[in-house]
Design a protein around this motif. Structure first.
Motif, short mmCIF file in Angstrom:
data_model
loop_
_atom_site.label_atom_id
_atom_site.label_comp_id
_atom_site.label_asym_id
_atom_site.label_seq_id
_atom_site.Cartn_x
_atom_site.Cartn_y
_atom_site.Cartn_z
N ASP A 78 0.83 -1.20 0.00
CA ASP A 78 0.00 0.00 0.00
C ASP A 78 0.87 1.26 0.00
N ALA A 79 1.92 1.24 0.81
CA ALA A 79 2.82 2.40 0.87
C ALA A 79 3.54 2.61 -0.46
N ILE A 80 3.97 1.51 -1.08
CA ILE A 80 4.67 1.62 -2.37
C ILE A 80 3.74 2.18 -3.44
N MET A 81 2.49 1.69 -3.48
CA MET A 81 1.54 2.16 -4.49
C MET A 81 1.16 3.62 -4.28
N SER A 82 1.29 4.12 -3.05
CA SER A 82 0.98 5.52 -2.76
C SER A 82 2.18 6.43 -2.92
N SER A 83 3.32 5.86 -3.25
CA SER A 83 4.54 6.67 -3.36
C SER A 83 4.53 7.50 -4.63
N VAL A 84 5.28 8.59 -4.60
CA VAL A 84 5.35 9.50 -5.75
C VAL A 84 5.89 8.81 -7.01
N PRO A 85 6.98 8.02 -6.93
CA PRO A 85 7.47 7.38 -8.16
C PRO A 85 6.44 6.49 -8.85
N VAL A 86 5.69 5.71 -8.05
CA VAL A 86 4.69 4.83 -8.65
C VAL A 86 3.53 5.64 -9.22
N LEU A 127 -5.09 -12.90 2.62
CA LEU A 127 -5.67 -12.56 1.33
C LEU A 127 -6.22 -11.13 1.42
N PHE A 128 -5.71 -10.25 0.55
CA PHE A 128 -6.13 -8.85 0.55
C PHE A 128 -6.71 -8.50 -0.82
N ARG A 129 -7.57 -7.49 -0.81
CA ARG A 129 -8.23 -7.06 -2.05
C ARG A 129 -7.78 -5.66 -2.43
N LEU A 130 -7.29 -5.53 -3.65
CA LEU A 130 -6.90 -4.25 -4.22
C LEU A 130 -8.03 -3.77 -5.10
N SER A 131 -8.58 -2.59 -4.79
CA SER A 131 -9.73 -2.06 -5.51
C SER A 131 -9.37 -0.74 -6.18
N VAL A 132 -9.80 -0.58 -7.43
CA VAL A 132 -9.59 0.66 -8.17
C VAL A 132 -10.92 1.07 -8.79
N THR A 133 -11.31 2.34 -8.58
CA THR A 133 -12.59 2.86 -9.04
C THR A 133 -12.37 3.88 -10.15
N ASN A 134 -13.24 3.81 -11.16
CA ASN A 134 -13.14 4.74 -12.29
C ASN A 134 -14.49 4.77 -13.02
N PRO A 135 -14.83 5.89 -13.67
CA PRO A 135 -16.08 5.92 -14.44
C PRO A 135 -16.09 4.94 -15.60
N ASP A 136 -14.92 4.57 -16.11
CA ASP A 136 -14.80 3.63 -17.22
C ASP A 136 -14.38 2.27 -16.65
N ALA A 145 -4.34 -3.17 -12.85
CA ALA A 145 -3.23 -4.00 -13.32
C ALA A 145 -1.92 -3.21 -13.34
N ALA A 146 -2.01 -1.92 -13.66
CA ALA A 146 -0.80 -1.09 -13.70
C ALA A 146 -0.23 -0.89 -12.29
N PHE A 147 -1.10 -0.75 -11.30
CA PHE A 147 -0.63 -0.63 -9.92
C PHE A 147 0.13 -1.90 -9.49
N ILE A 148 -0.42 -3.06 -9.84
CA ILE A 148 0.23 -4.32 -9.48
C ILE A 148 1.58 -4.45 -10.18
N ALA A 150 3.51 -2.04 -11.30
CA ALA A 150 4.45 -1.08 -10.73
C ALA A 150 4.96 -1.56 -9.37
N TRP A 151 4.08 -2.17 -8.60
CA TRP A 151 4.49 -2.72 -7.30
C TRP A 151 5.53 -3.83 -7.49
N PHE A 152 5.27 -4.75 -8.42
CA PHE A 152 6.24 -5.82 -8.70
C PHE A 152 7.59 -5.23 -9.10
N GLU A 153 7.54 -4.21 -9.92
CA GLU A 153 8.79 -3.61 -10.42
C GLU A 153 9.61 -3.00 -9.28
N THR A 154 8.94 -2.41 -8.30
CA THR A 154 9.68 -1.80 -7.20
C THR A 154 10.29 -2.82 -6.27
N THR A 155 9.79 -4.06 -6.29
CA THR A 155 10.37 -5.08 -5.41
C THR A 155 11.65 -5.69 -5.99
#
Length: 264
Positions: A78-86, A127-136, A145-148, A150-155
């Protein structure tokens, strides 16, 4: 005979002010009676139109992905996905409205959340759930998928750490043939006989100790290679889905607020 005095006295109003106020009140009620239909129907119609407009404009979709993580790993993700680089990496791929870069980061980060999967014990869940909301809906899935990704890449370890891992792998790989050659030499050495012609066991302890060391060295190499790859792809229990229905609670909530505001 004088009348008894009273503690309560009628308030004294100027006669002109009283009649003016009474006339205004009568005019208001008369106007209300003449326009009672308009007073009821117009706000109701306006509220209904506002509710329909708000429902149409705020229709949102949520894409869910499921990750096999413990609590500490989920917090780290969660911290990585909220970071400025990601966030900046995703903003280079997806358009998010905002007056400044920081506004766009915050807007994108508000679209995402990580929580314990439904029906899981918050204290012991893996088991955790990653949720992303958008009008589309398709965009919600793509951003998830892009968040996941980017997270893999930072590890993946940074260059200095990668060099250190490669050096350790090289040193361990050099030890394995040396230990194997020593083991072969011990096995090939002629047996030593004691005076009573019994076989000496002096050569057995070194051989027994070398066998597990060789296995441990091979296992260590595999562990180091996995570290170089970063987080395991097995962490994704369920890939981001493509939502096929909007979030009903969101539509009803904002539509209701819009209707109330229009009525007021």
């Amino acid at each position: 005979m004088t009348s008894a005095s009273s503690h309560f006295q009628d308030p004294q109003f100027p006669e002109t002010s009283f009649f003016v106020a009474a006339r205004i009140i009568r005019e208001i009620f008369a106007m209300a009676r003449k326009n009672v239909v308009a007073l009821m129907v117009v706000p109701l119609l306006a509220g209904t139109l506002a509710a329909a407009y708000a429902s149409f404009r705020t229709e949102m979709y949520t894409s869910h992905a499921y990750l096999r993580l413990d609590e500490n790993s989920a917090r780290a993700a969660d911290a990585i996905m909220s970071s400025v680089p990601v966030l900046d990496q995703l903003l280079s791929k997806f358009k998010v409205d905002g007056a400044t870069a920081e506004d766009r980061r915050r807007a994108l980060d508000r679209k995402r959340s990580i929580s314990v999967a439904p029906n899981q014990n918050p204290r012991t869940s893996t088991l955790f759930r990653l949720s992303v909301t958008n009008p589309d809906p398709a965009m919600a899935q793509a951003i998830n998928a892009a968040f996941i990704a980017a997270w893999f890449e930072t590890t993946i370890p940074p260059p200095i750490k990668l060099r250190s891992l490669n050096d350790e792998i090289a040193r361990t790989e050099q030890l394995i043939p040396q230990m194997s050659a020593l083991l072969d030499a011990i096995k090939a050495s002629p047996p030593v006989l004691h005076a009573e012609n019994t076989l000496s066991e002096d050569t057995l302890p070194p051989a027994i100790a070398l066998i597990p060391k060789i296995d441990q060295a091979n296992q260590r190499i595999e562990q180091l290679k996995l570290q170089m790859l970063g987080a395991s792809q097995d962490a994704v229990f369920g890939a981001p889905n493509l939502p096929d229905a909007p979030n009903p609670s969101h539509v009803v909530r904002w539509g209701l607020l819009a209707a109330i505001a229009a009525e007021v």
